[in-house]
Scaffold this active site. Structure first.
Site, PDB file in Angstrom:
ATOM      1  N   THR A   1      10.597 -24.300  -8.662  1.00 43.79           N
ATOM      2  CA  THR A   1      11.022 -25.680  -8.454  1.00 43.79           C
ATOM      3  C   THR A   1      12.529 -25.798  -8.271  1.00 43.79           C
ATOM      4  O   THR A   1      13.292 -25.018  -8.850  1.00 43.79           O
ATOM      5  CB  THR A   1      10.605 -26.518  -9.681  1.00 43.79           C
TER       6      THR A   1
ATOM      7  N   TYR B   1      11.291 -27.994 -18.717  1.00 40.90           N
ATOM      8  CA  TYR B   1      10.477 -27.638 -17.550  1.00 40.90           C
ATOM      9  C   TYR B   1      11.233 -26.692 -16.623  1.00 40.90           C
ATOM     10  O   TYR B   1      10.747 -25.604 -16.288  1.00 40.90           O
ATOM     11  CB  TYR B   1      10.059 -28.918 -16.796  1.00 40.90           C
TER      12      TYR B   1
END
Ligand code: UDP
Length: 337
Positions: free
Chosen positions: A124, A148
């Site tokens: 990501t 995350y």
């Protein structure tokens, strides 16, 4: 080396019952590949698994997966299985490190023990953090700002370290803002997703009467944040490009997946209003904590080295496919998962 042109390779997809994993499964199947999906259905839905895929309900950390990889003669794996919500990761760091680091490590071990030579890892742009608005290349500093983002970066390191001492090669794909749904209506974003394009698509089909702009005083042309929205169908194709690269003998690399230009929140909402079945209300609210001003990819490597050729670089197409998916959900034609 596998002949991906004349042969029919088999790809293992972990998390193939989720939003992006299911689109990737369709992309491989559409090209004539065999697909084996491993998903524990903790967040994915059985209804998203393509009929043509073999499905195994299993935690990808399960050591039994190693024998399955060998027995099914898997040529390459794409590891999607993960938890993906930034705010949830702040509230539950241990859960996120377990799912995104411990499980990934165990999956890589399963693949390694099976002698698998090629892995594509779903990462990501959150590994970069706030890049200050400049287009982000793979060499940009990694400063993740959430559990995350840190959990994904940690898993990247594990995979790269493993590949440094084994015959395995990898492609790490760092996704920018994934949006839209399969143009054929076979899959779409998960229910409950709070991403801008999903909310805008819901408002545009009347599922929600209003939406809010989170912050209008950013130093951008119209005061709202800018993101590089990439159609999930193009993102799915990037995985086919990455696996093809590896099976063709290509080396390990990290590649951004975005279009190289962004859209502001106001631009997205204006397009959604233009396409909407009926008008919806738009309110202006305060900034959302932790939002970087502008996040745009430099996708040159994905295009030049992986040969990725995006075909859906179009906000209208992202919104329309998302709206079509929401209409299917409203009509009960697809599972609400
Ligand atoms: N956003 C917004 N209203 C919404 C949802 C999102 O203004 O209802 C904004 C959000 O604050 C951010 C941008 O849209 O500036 C993209 O947010 P999203 O959650 O889609 O992606 P992120 O870049 O945060 O992962």
């Amino acid at each position: 080396m596998v002949d991906v042109v004349s042969g029919s390779p088999t790809v293992l997809i972990t998390g193939g019952a989720g939003y992006i994993g299911s689109h990737a499964a369709h992309a491989f199947i559409d090209k004539g590949w065999s697909v084996v999906i491993v998903d524990d259905l903790s967040t994915g839905s059985r209804s998203r698994v393509p009929e043509a895929a073999a499905f195994i309900e299993m935690d990808c950390a399960d050591p039994q997966l190693s024998a399955i990889i060998r027995d099914r003669a898997i040529d390459a794996a794409v590891h999607f299985a993960a938890r993906i919500k930034v705010d949830e990761s702040v509230a539950d760091p241990l859960g996120y490190y377990k799912a995104n680091v411990c499980t990934a490590r165990a999956f890589f071990e399963n693949a390694h023990l099976a002698g698998l030579g090629a892995i594509v890892f779903s990462s990501t742009a959150a590994v970069y953090g706030d890049a200050g608005g400049a287009a982000v290349s793979e060499e940009s500093a990694t400063r993740p700002e959430s559990p995350y983002g840190r959990s994904k970066l940690a898993a990247e390191w594990i995979l790269a370290d493993l590949c440094a001492v084994s015959p395995m090669r990898h492609v790490i794909l760092r996704y920018f803002n994934v949006a839209g749904a399969d143009p054929e209506g076979r899959s779409g974003p998960a229910a409950g997703s709070q991403h801008l394009l999903k909310i805008a698509a819901e408002a545009a089909v009347g599922i929600r009467p209003a939406m809010q702009i989170h912050g209008t005083d950013y130093p951008t042309a119209d005061g709202t944040c800018v993101r590089d929205y990439v159609h999930v169908t193009d993102l799915a194709e990037a995985h086919v490009s990455a696996v093809t690269h590896l099976l063709g003998g290509g080396g390990s690399l990290v590649a951004n997946v975005g279009y190289g230009h962004g859209a502001s929140v106001r631009a997205v909402i204006a397009e959604a209003l233009r396409l909407a079945d009926r008008p919806f209300a738009v309110t202006e609210g305060p900034r959302r904590a932790g939002d970087p001003v502008s996040v745009v990819a430099n996708p040159a490597r994905a295009m030049d080295v992986l040969g990725w050729r995006p075909r859906h670089d179009n906000l209208q197409a992202m919104l329309q496919s998302g709206m079509a998916w929401e209409r299917q959900r409203m009509a009960g034609e697809v599972s609400s998962a």
